[in-house]
Enzyme design. Sequence first.
Site, mmCIF file in Angstrom:
data_model
loop_
_atom_site.group_PDB
_atom_site.id
_atom_site.type_symbol
_atom_site.label_atom_id
_atom_site.label_comp_id
_atom_site.label_asym_id
_atom_site.label_seq_id
_atom_site.Cartn_x
_atom_site.Cartn_y
_atom_site.Cartn_z
ATOM 1 C CB SER A 189 -0.947 0.006 1.213
ATOM 2 O OG SER A 189 -0.231 -0.202 2.423
ATOM 3 C CG ASP A 210 -3.446 5.818 6.923
ATOM 4 O OD1 ASP A 210 -2.243 5.566 7.152
ATOM 5 O OD2 ASP A 210 -4.061 5.310 5.970
ATOM 6 C CG HIS A 265 -0.598 3.905 4.434
ATOM 7 N ND1 HIS A 265 -1.832 3.531 4.945
ATOM 8 C CD2 HIS A 265 -0.105 2.818 3.784
ATOM 9 C CE1 HIS A 265 -2.075 2.282 4.604
ATOM 10 N NE2 HIS A 265 -1.037 1.820 3.901
#
Length: 391
Positions: free
Chosen positions: A36, A329, A332
């Site tokens: 991600s 967040d 990340h």
Amino acid sequence: MENTLASLFLSLLFLQLICVKSQSQLVRSLHVFGDSTVDAGNTLLFNTSFRPDFDPYGIDFLIGESGRFSNGDSITDVLAKLLGLELAYPVVNANKTVKFFNDDNQAFNYAFGAAGILPETGEAMGETLSLGQQIGLFKETVETYLPQKFKSSEKASPYISDSLFVVFVGSNDYIHNYLQPRSYNSSRQYKFEEFAELLVKQYGDQLSELHSLGAKRMVVFEIPPIGCYPVVLENMKSNLKCAENVNDMVSVFNNKLGEKVKELSSTLKDSTIILARTYGLVYDMINNPSAYGLEETAEPCCEVGKDGSGLCVPAKTACEKRNTTLFWDKAHITEAGSEKIAMIVFNGSGFTTPANIVDAIKLAPAHSAAHSGTSFNLLLVLAFSVVLSLL
């Protein structure tokens, strides 16, 4: 005679412009693999709860929500710009095949949100696409798309050799595997040293497979100090700044990875493999934020839910100081963090082995016209001299 010379002069000018454009691109194309941190939207086509398809994700990205797990550019987005390339966009179809593009495509992104080195990593949250599967899709690109683009596999080979391959993976093998004993039994099967050995062995095989498909220039990122990431601290119910026991696990992996990269660099023919020492870099950013223009390196910029994923709560307002906040967040980093990491890996010092990207590309053998600017410029100078002598 004058018309002929004028036409020749304009033609040479045109060729010079082409040459300048090619020189601005340090590599022919960019291929991105991983999780991600560098996903450009592949996750959105699959059935998984780990997906950033809502506001405030993409609040600072040029097209808004795109499937990136950040407010804006990822590390590889920044690298693409620095390399003079277009942004890499997702290439994976919902049936796990590759989308084929027009002939001008410059960047391919195979990364997937919850992906890991191990095939089972991330499966507790739904469908995933492991690093091995991503490399399988690159094989499809090499065998199907590129021969169509270049009319033959032989002509495609230099294109691949002069491309850059970036791999950012491994964090999920801990966050969404080893550190989740309710969903995975890996922590009961292996001591953390054994688990690191298992990961690096498989990772090395996967990098070797990439090389066998033509990848000569690679950037391999370490796992960052995830023991300092808010999502890990929350899941471990820790009030400390960093869970150093988790960082110790990751450090064992990174040390073994460094040894593996060194081994591969000496055994894989014509390879240039850069180890991006993300662990030390991000750890320094967390502990010495002012040196990187940061202010907040502990709390995330967006409001995060309680489901343990670390993702933002939909439609909630994000912080205003995104340019000085490290975490977007709880899992990340922000665009600002990505920019700082990418620029250091690209042409900085102290956090890449054996060299940064720019220096490594200068030293690597070239196989295509994209890197023949110097000799081409010499020909242009000679041609201009001939024209001037005839005037």
